[in-house]
Design a protein around this motif. Structure first.
Motif, PDB file in Angstrom:
ATOM      1  N   THR A  59       0.832  -1.229  -0.074  1.00 13.28           N
ATOM      2  CA  THR A  59      -0.035   0.076  -0.339  1.00 13.28           C
ATOM      3  C   THR A  59       0.888   1.146   0.019  1.00 13.28           C
ATOM      4  OG1 THR A  59      -2.041   1.051   1.066  1.00 13.28           O
ATOM      5  CG2 THR A  59      -0.250   0.234   2.527  1.00 13.28           C
ATOM      6  N   PHE A  60       0.334   2.245  -0.476  1.00 18.52           N
ATOM      7  CA  PHE A  60       1.182   3.493  -0.358  1.00 18.52           C
ATOM      8  C   PHE A  60       0.088   4.641  -0.317  1.00 18.52           C
ATOM      9  CE2 PHE A  60      -0.156   2.936  -4.791  1.00 18.52           C
ATOM     10  CZ  PHE A  60      -0.283   4.244  -5.247  1.00 18.52           C
ATOM     11  N   VAL A  61       0.925   5.959   0.065  1.00 21.34           N
ATOM     12  CA  VAL A  61      -0.010   7.332   0.109  1.00 21.34           C
ATOM     13  C   VAL A  61       1.008   8.329  -0.391  1.00 21.34           C
ATOM     14  CG1 VAL A  61       0.725   7.770   2.555  1.00 21.34           C
ATOM     15  CG2 VAL A  61      -1.375   8.723   1.493  1.00 21.34           C
ATOM     16  N   VAL A  62       0.513   9.214  -1.143  1.00 18.62           N
ATOM     17  CA  VAL A  62       1.396  10.359  -1.645  1.00 18.62           C
ATOM     18  C   VAL A  62       1.056  11.662  -0.682  1.00 18.62           C
ATOM     19  CG1 VAL A  62       1.768  11.683  -3.514  1.00 18.62           C
ATOM     20  CG2 VAL A  62       1.111   9.555  -4.031  1.00 18.62           C
ATOM     21  N   VAL A  76       5.217   7.581   0.107  1.00 17.65           N
ATOM     22  CA  VAL A  76       5.672   6.863   1.043  1.00 17.65           C
ATOM     23  C   VAL A  76       4.858   5.280   1.012  1.00 17.65           C
ATOM     24  CG1 VAL A  76       6.516   8.456   2.566  1.00 17.65           C
ATOM     25  CG2 VAL A  76       4.119   7.616   2.975  1.00 17.65           C
ATOM     26  N   ALA A  77       5.346   4.202   1.422  1.00 17.80           N
ATOM     27  CA  ALA A  77       5.004   2.910   0.833  1.00 17.80           C
ATOM     28  C   ALA A  77       5.190   1.894   2.313  1.00 17.80           C
ATOM     29  CB  ALA A  77       5.432   2.275  -0.221  1.00 17.80           C
ATOM     30  N   ILE A  78       4.330   0.958   2.352  1.00 17.77           N
ATOM     31  CA  ILE A  78       4.588  -0.409   3.231  1.00 17.77           C
ATOM     32  C   ILE A  78       4.848  -1.374   1.915  1.00 17.77           C
ATOM     33  CG2 ILE A  78       3.538  -1.866   4.706  1.00 17.77           C
ATOM     34  CD1 ILE A  78       3.654   0.872   5.659  1.00 17.77           C
ATOM     35  N   VAL A  79       6.079  -1.749   2.254  1.00 11.47           N
ATOM     36  CA  VAL A  79       6.719  -2.766   1.232  1.00 11.47           C
ATOM     37  C   VAL A  79       7.052  -4.233   2.002  1.00 11.47           C
ATOM     38  CG1 VAL A  79       8.689  -3.322  -0.223  1.00 11.47           C
ATOM     39  CG2 VAL A  79       7.743  -0.890   0.075  1.00 11.47           C
ATOM     40  N   THR A 100      10.773   7.904  -8.570  1.00 12.94           N
ATOM     41  CA  THR A 100       9.961   7.117  -9.109  1.00 12.94           C
ATOM     42  C   THR A 100       8.914   8.096  -9.430  1.00 12.94           C
ATOM     43  OG1 THR A 100      10.323   5.411  -7.139  1.00 12.94           O
ATOM     44  CG2 THR A 100       7.922   5.473  -8.048  1.00 12.94           C
ATOM     45  N   ASP A 101       8.235   7.877 -10.648  1.00 14.41           N
ATOM     46  CA  ASP A 101       7.169   8.602 -11.201  1.00 14.41           C
ATOM     47  C   ASP A 101       6.002   8.283 -10.562  1.00 14.41           C
ATOM     48  OD1 ASP A 101       8.843  10.151 -12.885  1.00 14.41           O
ATOM     49  OD2 ASP A 101       8.642   8.836 -14.388  1.00 14.41           O
ATOM     50  N   LEU A 102       5.144   8.957  -9.924  1.00 14.89           N
ATOM     51  CA  LEU A 102       3.892   8.610  -9.327  1.00 14.89           C
ATOM     52  C   LEU A 102       2.956   7.831 -10.210  1.00 14.89           C
ATOM     53  CD1 LEU A 102       2.891  12.115  -7.649  1.00 14.89           C
ATOM     54  CD2 LEU A 102       4.051   9.760  -6.625  1.00 14.89           C
ATOM     55  N   GLU A 103       3.057   8.085 -11.554  1.00  8.37           N
ATOM     56  CA  GLU A 103       2.306   7.253 -12.591  1.00  8.37           C
ATOM     57  C   GLU A 103       2.551   5.799 -12.471  1.00  8.37           C
ATOM     58  OE1 GLU A 103       3.908  10.165 -13.648  1.00  8.37           O
ATOM     59  OE2 GLU A 103       2.361  11.365 -13.050  1.00  8.37           O
ATOM     60  N   GLY A 108       1.568  -3.767  -5.753  1.00 12.93           N
ATOM     61  CA  GLY A 108       1.999  -4.719  -6.464  1.00 12.93           C
ATOM     62  C   GLY A 108       3.384  -4.344  -7.234  1.00 12.93           C
ATOM     63  N   THR A 109       3.558  -3.281  -7.385  1.00 17.65           N
ATOM     64  CA  THR A 109       4.816  -2.690  -8.008  1.00 17.65           C
ATOM     65  C   THR A 109       6.038  -3.138  -7.268  1.00 17.65           C
ATOM     66  OG1 THR A 109       3.688  -0.678  -8.712  1.00 17.65           O
ATOM     67  CG2 THR A 109       6.232  -0.746  -8.694  1.00 17.65           C
TER      68      THR A 109
END
Length: 169
Positions: A59-62, A76-79, A100-103, A108-109
């Motif tokens: 999951t992530f949030v900008v 930021v992300a949970i990896v 990292t481009d937001l697009e 799953g990345t």
């Protein structure tokens, strides 16, 4: 000036070292716990485990609204980072994303961990891991080519970088 909340060894500082609960297999990162958060064992017995350099965004949030001295947007992300030997449970790691481009960011990345200077307190750098989407090598063939990060050295000191102490987007 106060010291760090918890101690880390030199080996842990520039390596992805987690701590696996010997009762249930849960992996703690970045610190060794006294109590296992998953099974509740106390005092828990943990063993060091080497984590892989690549993981998957769960999951992530900008973040858009931060103090003026921090560049935004800041993803930021949970990896989930698997153990290097492919066995056992992955560690769930919270981290900043850089280069990292937001697009190109979605659940799953695949991302790769990079040891970076986060900022400096004036006397010493504060280092940690940031994550980024692996890049294709320049001049790669249109059929996919080779992933430059996949060919990275097994040398644990390879790729230790500093990004000048600025927050990256």
């Amino acid at each position: 000036m106060s010291g760090p909340r918890y101690q880390r060894s030199k080996r842990q500082d520039q390596r992805l070292v987690g701590f696996e609960c010997q009762d249930c297999g849960w992996v703690s990162f970045p610190e060794e716990k006294r109590t296992c958060k998953q099974c509740g064992a106390a005092p828990a017995e943990f063993a060091d485990v080497q984590l892989a350099e690549r993981g998957t965004v769960e999951t992530f949030v900008v973040q858009q609204y931060l103090p003026d001295d921090i560049e935004t947007p800041q993803p930021v992300a949970i990896v989930d980072v698997p153990q290097a030997d492919g066995e056992g449970e992955p560690a769930r790691v919270y981290g900043l994303l850089t280069e990292t481009d937001l697009e190109e960011l979605e659940v799953g990345t695949e991302v790769v961990a990079r040891f970076r200077e986060m900022f400096s307190d004036g006397e010493r750098p504060v280092n940690s891991f940031k994550f980024s989407v692996p890049r294709r090598s320049k001049g790669a063939a249109s059929d996919g080519g080779t992933d430059a990060d996949a060919e990275a050295s097994d040398d644990p000191d390879a790729g230790v970088e500093s990004d000048g102490g600025e927050a990256d987007a």
